[in-house]
Design a protein around this motif. Sequence first.
Motif, PDB file in Angstrom:
ATOM      1  N   ASN A   1     -79.977  50.690  57.983  1.00 33.98           N
ATOM      2  CA  ASN A   1     -80.612  50.003  56.862  1.00 33.98           C
ATOM      3  C   ASN A   1     -80.603  48.494  57.044  1.00 33.98           C
ATOM      4  O   ASN A   1     -81.486  47.801  56.556  1.00 33.98           O
ATOM      5  N   TYR A   2     -79.605  47.986  57.742  1.00 36.58           N
ATOM      6  CA  TYR A   2     -79.500  46.545  57.935  1.00 36.58           C
ATOM      7  C   TYR A   2     -80.706  46.017  58.714  1.00 36.58           C
ATOM      8  O   TYR A   2     -81.107  44.874  58.529  1.00 36.58           O
ATOM      9  N   LYS A   3     -81.302  46.852  59.565  1.00 34.33           N
ATOM     10  CA  LYS A   3     -82.473  46.416  60.334  1.00 34.33           C
ATOM     11  C   LYS A   3     -83.659  46.155  59.401  1.00 34.33           C
ATOM     12  O   LYS A   3     -84.402  45.188  59.572  1.00 34.33           O
ATOM     13  N   ILE A   4     -83.825  47.012  58.426  1.00 38.94           N
ATOM     14  CA  ILE A   4     -84.912  46.841  57.457  1.00 38.94           C
ATOM     15  C   ILE A   4     -84.669  45.589  56.623  1.00 38.94           C
ATOM     16  O   ILE A   4     -85.584  44.798  56.381  1.00 38.94           O
ATOM     17  N   LEU A   5     -83.436  45.388  56.181  1.00 38.09           N
ATOM     18  CA  LEU A   5     -83.095  44.193  55.411  1.00 38.09           C
ATOM     19  C   LEU A   5     -83.327  42.928  56.239  1.00 38.09           C
ATOM     20  O   LEU A   5     -83.896  41.953  55.744  1.00 38.09           O
ATOM     21  N   LEU A   6     -82.905  42.959  57.483  1.00 37.69           N
ATOM     22  CA  LEU A   6     -83.103  41.819  58.365  1.00 37.69           C
ATOM     23  C   LEU A   6     -84.590  41.530  58.570  1.00 37.69           C
ATOM     24  O   LEU A   6     -85.024  40.381  58.501  1.00 37.69           O
ATOM     25  N   GLY A   7     -85.386  42.577  58.769  1.00 41.73           N
ATOM     26  CA  GLY A   7     -86.829  42.398  58.929  1.00 41.73           C
ATOM     27  C   GLY A   7     -87.466  41.810  57.673  1.00 41.73           C
ATOM     28  O   GLY A   7     -88.337  40.944  57.757  1.00 41.73           O
ATOM     29  N   PHE A   8     -87.033  42.271  56.513  1.00 36.81           N
ATOM     30  CA  PHE A   8     -87.555  41.750  55.252  1.00 36.81           C
ATOM     31  C   PHE A   8     -87.213  40.273  55.093  1.00 36.81           C
ATOM     32  O   PHE A   8     -88.059  39.462  54.692  1.00 36.81           O
ATOM     33  N   LEU A   9     -85.965  39.902  55.412  1.00 36.98           N
ATOM     34  CA  LEU A   9     -85.567  38.496  55.292  1.00 36.98           C
ATOM     35  C   LEU A   9     -86.335  37.615  56.266  1.00 36.98           C
ATOM     36  O   LEU A   9     -86.733  36.497  55.916  1.00 36.98           O
ATOM     37  N   VAL A  10     -86.571  38.104  57.476  1.00 36.52           N
ATOM     38  CA  VAL A  10     -87.365  37.350  58.452  1.00 36.52           C
ATOM     39  C   VAL A  10     -88.785  37.168  57.930  1.00 36.52           C
ATOM     40  O   VAL A  10     -89.373  36.090  58.038  1.00 36.52           O
ATOM     41  N   PHE A  11     -89.352  38.221  57.347  1.00 39.31           N
ATOM     42  CA  PHE A  11     -90.704  38.144  56.794  1.00 39.31           C
ATOM     43  C   PHE A  11     -90.792  37.105  55.675  1.00 39.31           C
ATOM     44  O   PHE A  11     -91.724  36.296  55.641  1.00 39.31           O
ATOM     45  N   VAL A  12     -89.821  37.102  54.773  1.00 35.74           N
ATOM     46  CA  VAL A  12     -89.821  36.136  53.668  1.00 35.74           C
ATOM     47  C   VAL A  12     -89.673  34.713  54.211  1.00 35.74           C
ATOM     48  O   VAL A  12     -90.376  33.798  53.768  1.00 35.74           O
ATOM     49  N   CYS A  13     -88.792  34.526  55.188  1.00 35.29           N
ATOM     50  CA  CYS A  13     -88.638  33.198  55.799  1.00 35.29           C
ATOM     51  C   CYS A  13     -89.934  32.762  56.479  1.00 35.29           C
ATOM     52  O   CYS A  13     -90.325  31.597  56.403  1.00 35.29           O
ATOM     53  N   LEU A  14     -90.597  33.701  57.141  1.00 35.58           N
ATOM     54  CA  LEU A  14     -91.870  33.398  57.786  1.00 35.58           C
ATOM     55  C   LEU A  14     -92.918  32.964  56.759  1.00 35.58           C
ATOM     56  O   LEU A  14     -93.676  32.026  57.004  1.00 35.58           O
ATOM     57  N   LEU A  15     -92.940  33.609  55.619  1.00 34.84           N
ATOM     58  CA  LEU A  15     -93.876  33.201  54.556  1.00 34.84           C
ATOM     59  C   LEU A  15     -93.594  31.777  54.090  1.00 34.84           C
ATOM     60  O   LEU A  15     -94.525  31.000  53.854  1.00 34.84           O
ATOM     61  N   PHE A  16     -92.316  31.431  53.941  1.00 35.03           N
ATOM     62  CA  PHE A  16     -91.967  30.067  53.539  1.00 35.03           C
ATOM     63  C   PHE A  16     -92.382  29.054  54.602  1.00 35.03           C
ATOM     64  O   PHE A  16     -92.888  27.977  54.282  1.00 35.03           O
ATOM     65  N   VAL A  17     -92.182  29.391  55.866  1.00 35.36           N
ATOM     66  CA  VAL A  17     -92.562  28.483  56.948  1.00 35.36           C
ATOM     67  C   VAL A  17     -94.078  28.283  56.959  1.00 35.36           C
ATOM     68  O   VAL A  17     -94.563  27.153  57.089  1.00 35.36           O
ATOM     69  N   ILE A  18     -94.822  29.357  56.801  1.00 34.95           N
ATOM     70  CA  ILE A  18     -96.282  29.264  56.750  1.00 34.95           C
ATOM     71  C   ILE A  18     -96.710  28.396  55.565  1.00 34.95           C
ATOM     72  O   ILE A  18     -97.591  27.542  55.683  1.00 34.95           O
ATOM     73  N   LYS A  19     -96.070  28.579  54.419  1.00 37.52           N
ATOM     74  CA  LYS A  19     -96.413  27.797  53.239  1.00 37.52           C
ATOM     75  C   LYS A  19     -96.165  26.308  53.477  1.00 37.52           C
ATOM     76  O   LYS A  19     -96.976  25.457  53.107  1.00 37.52           O
ATOM     77  N   ILE A  20     -95.036  25.989  54.116  1.00 40.65           N
ATOM     78  CA  ILE A  20     -94.706  24.585  54.372  1.00 40.65           C
ATOM     79  C   ILE A  20     -95.723  23.962  55.325  1.00 40.65           C
ATOM     80  O   ILE A  20     -96.206  22.845  55.119  1.00 40.65           O
ATOM     81  N   PHE A  21     -96.086  24.682  56.403  1.00 40.69           N
ATOM     82  CA  PHE A  21     -97.019  24.116  57.384  1.00 40.69           C
ATOM     83  C   PHE A  21     -98.444  24.001  56.836  1.00 40.69           C
ATOM     84  O   PHE A  21     -99.152  23.068  57.163  1.00 40.69           O
ATOM     85  N   LEU A  22     -98.861  24.917  55.980  1.00 41.90           N
ATOM     86  CA  LEU A  22    -100.212  24.848  55.429  1.00 41.90           C
ATOM     87  C   LEU A  22    -100.313  23.814  54.306  1.00 41.90           C
ATOM     88  O   LEU A  22    -101.411  23.391  53.981  1.00 41.90           O
ATOM     89  N   LYS A  23     -99.171  23.444  53.735  1.00 43.94           N
ATOM     90  CA  LYS A  23     -99.186  22.471  52.660  1.00 43.94           C
ATOM     91  C   LYS A  23     -99.456  21.064  53.198  1.00 43.94           C
ATOM     92  O   LYS A  23    -100.003  20.219  52.508  1.00 43.94           O
ATOM     93  N   ARG A  24     -99.099  20.813  54.444  1.00 41.55           N
ATOM     94  CA  ARG A  24     -99.256  19.480  55.033  1.00 41.55           C
ATOM     95  C   ARG A  24    -100.645  19.205  55.449  1.00 41.55           C
ATOM     96  O   ARG A  24    -101.529  19.691  55.767  1.00 41.55           O
TER      97      ARG A  24
END
Length: 62
Positions: A39-62
């Motif tokens: 189950n930890y793999k799914i949790l880790l994948g979800f957290l990576v996905f959420v972090c990726l969304l934040f990174v995309i948001k930061i780069f597109l905001k500039r």
Amino acid sequence: MFSSGQITFGILFFIGFVVTMIIAYRKDAQLHRLFYKGNYKILLGFLVFVCLLFVIKIFLKR
């Protein structure tokens, strides 16, 4: 804002809820180990996905 009776009820309810959840978790712990391996793999994948969304948001905001 709250009466002393409401505060007392809230505290007792919270304590009772936490104790009940701990007992229920301990009761089901062996089943969780059996059926939810990896189950930890799914949790880790979800957290990576959420972090990726934040990174995309930061780069597109500039």
